[in-house]
Design an enzyme around this catalytic site. Structure first.
Site, PDB file in Angstrom:
ATOM      1  N   GLY A  71       0.806  -1.219   0.000  1.00 16.13           N
ATOM      2  CA  GLY A  71       0.000   0.000   0.000  1.00 16.13           C
ATOM      3  C   GLY A  71       0.836   1.265   0.000  1.00 16.13           C
ATOM      4  N   CYS A 129       0.028   0.842  -9.277  1.00 13.47           N
ATOM      5  CA  CYS A 129       0.035   0.061  -8.046  1.00 13.47           C
ATOM      6  C   CYS A 129      -1.351  -0.527  -7.827  1.00 13.47           C
ATOM      7  CB  CYS A 129       0.429   0.908  -6.841  1.00 13.47           C
ATOM      8  SG  CYS A 129       0.323  -0.045  -5.315  1.00 13.47           S
TER       9      CYS A 129
END
Lengths: 302, 256
Positions: A71, A129
């Site tokens: 994250g 991502c």
């Protein structure tokens, strides 16, 4: 033997780089490898403000690879400029900073700060991502969104920009073309492939985020295929990555059309992997009497 | 100084069902401290990541380091088949370790639960304190118990009541009316949460050793974090790296 490669006007002493997120800012691995020997250190993603990242577990092993959903935990651009850049400046290697954000404005803020730092050679824009809910991947899975952010970032960037592409798309060539048309100086690919693992004994997801990005040797054929397709769709150079664990793996990416390569998950399996890959590339060049490494780029025979 | 090397297995045996005891000849033994760990790399590339395993004991004069681990998956399964004189790829030594010196002259609890017991051995060996060693097991397979008895008074708890106090380590402390000025603990998360709560109620310092799934072992991947009360030194987001800032933390400093 000449291992130099040039990407968007920046010359690297060799094509071996580190894949963002697997090497920090080099500090942790400087105990194992001589950073002076790397083509470039590509840093962990940095945002305009600190990001705490996802809950744990954040990593899980899968057959021949791993899943991660970190994250993008990072200290933000301020700490990064004060700590990580001065550290990396001590070494004779190029610095490529990976930039992440939740909005276009976030990216621009980081890109403008990095523009003040001459030691940073290129910027890698992380629009792929898979583990951050807002921003990031949202820009990387639709061609028009990718075009827009590339164009905006390019307007504000002092250094050449590399758009890091997601493999989690229907047609990689469409994304590569969109980035090129919007002014990207180079592409890097592939980011991780979205995956999932369930612990059958606990009947729970192996990572807290449920899904994670898969990396490691198992994804290499997918990555090679995508680099090959993108290399035939665009003229801008490509930095290839995805499961590289040996020099021959790296050569495979070069033959598919990459101008440079990054070592990622393999750093975890072997902290000296980057330098080993470099030495194995040199051994390959010697074996096949390759005078200049650029002879290998895109040289797969049809 | 961290180092990766190909070391040599000196011996290995199974000391309880699926619990293996391995001595390794390695230059890393000289620097290993109690509470630190090493990464062991499987040879099979299908198991890509190193396995973090705590230091159980060191014999510095013989350059020997001991690990005691449970077979939990494909990696540890591979290690369990290693024989004397086999090569073993390791990296270490990693993490901060227990602050042994803080216990000098104090009455302490050294608490180990299950596969968290091995690091308590070297800790007990090196610690100069009044040591009350509390060991929690699932059943009567009380591995390392006799060895720990050499370094302090041992109290055993077993979940199935087959040996010692039925229940957990804190049940054993209560049943034996034990008190301590300081706690050092390693074990499963529910046990560590109970230790943290107990130390909070008693107002005593507790050092706990945490574990989490990790990829690199050296602080680069940010996979193994724990929520912290204070800003962490790396990312400044209250998420400390267990492999680097830990694995040993003051219980009061972490949210578990």
């Amino acid at each position: 033997m000449n291992t130099q490669v040039t990407i968007a006007g920046v010359t690297f002493q060799n094509p071996v780089m580190t894949a963002s997120g697997t090497f920090g800012s080099g500090m942790e691995y400087s105990e194992f490898v001589d950073l002076n020997r790397l083509g470039a250190v590509v840093t962990k993603g940095v945002a305009n403000v600190p990001w705490p990242g996802n809950p744990v577990p954040r990593v899980a092993e899968v057959y021949g690879g791993m899943l991660n959903a970190i994250g993008l935990q990072n200290p933000g651009i301020q700490v990064f400029m004060e700590r990580d850049i001065p550290f990396l400046k001590q070494f004779h290697t190029k610095i490529i900073v990976n930039v992440c954000g939740k909005t276009v404005e976030d990216y621009i803020e980081v890109v403008e700060r990095l523009g003040e730092e001459d030691a940073v050679s290129m910027l890698e824009i992380n629009v792929s991502c898979p583990n951050v809910k807002e921003g990031a991947i949202a820009f990387g899975q639709k061609a028009d969104a990718l075009y827009h952010i590339t164009q905006e970032v390019k307007k504000h960037a002092k250094q050449p920009i590399i758009m890091k592409l997601s493999p989690n798309v229907t047609d990689i060539t469409e994304m590569a073309r969109a980035a090129e048309a919007a002014g990207a100086d180079a592409l890097s690919m592939i980011n991780t492939i979205t995956g999932m693992k369930i612990d059958v004994h606990k009947r729970r997801f192996a990572i807290a985020n449920k899904t994670g990005g898969m990396s490691g040797p198992a994804i290499k054929p997918v990555a090679v295929r995508m680099v090959y397709q993108a290399a035939h769709a665009v003229k801008i150079p490509i930095i290839g990555m995805g499961g590289i664990s040996t020099g021959e793996d790296a050569v495979e990416f070069l033959l598919a059309g990459a101008s440079a390569v990054s070592v990622g998950a393999m750093n975890f399996a072997d902290p000296c992997a980057t330098i080993r890959v470099l030495e194995e590339i040199e051994a390959y060049m010697k074996r096949y009497q390759i005078e200049h490494i650029t002879e290998l780029i895109g040289a797969v025979q049809e | 100084m961290k180092k990766k090397e190909i070391a040599l297995v000196l011996s290995q045996k199974e000391i309880a069902p699926r619990i293996y005891d391995m001595w390794i000849q390695t230059q890393l033994a000289g620097q290993a401290r109690p509470g630190q760990f090493i990464c062991v790399y499987p040879r099979d590339r299908a198991t890509l990541l190193p396995r973090p395993i705590s230091v159980c004991e060191v014999n510095r004069s013989r350059d020997a380091l001991r690990i005691v681990y449970r077979v939990a998956g494909a990696g540890t399964e591979e290690f369990s088949h290693y024989k004397a004189q086999d090569p073993i790829a390791i990296m270490g030594t990693l993490g901060n370790g227990f602050p042994v010196g803080e216990a000098v002259g104090k009455t302490v609890f050294l608490i180990g639960g299950g596969i968290g017991i091995p690091p308590i051995l070297e800790l007990a060996k090196e610690m100069d304190a009044k040591k009350q060693i509390l060991l929690g097991y699932r059943d009567s397979n009380t591995f390392l118990r006799e060895e720990l008895e050499k370094y302090g008074r041992v109290y055993v708890a077993a979940e199935d009541g087959s040996v010692g106090t039925r229940g957990n380590v804190l049940d054993a402390a209560a049943k034996n009316c034990l008190e301590a000025e300081m706690i050092f603990a390693c074990g499963p998360m529910p046990m560590l949460r109970a230790v943290k709560r107990y130390a909070g109620e008693k107002g005593i310092k507790a050092y706990i050793s945490l574990e989490e799934h990790m990829a690199c072992g050296v602080g680069a991947c940010l996979g193994c974090v724990v929520k912290t009360k204070n800003l962490d030194p790396h990312s400044h987001v209250h998420n400390a790296r267990i492999c680097t800032e830990g694995p040993v933390f003051l219980a009061d400093d972490v949210e578990i």
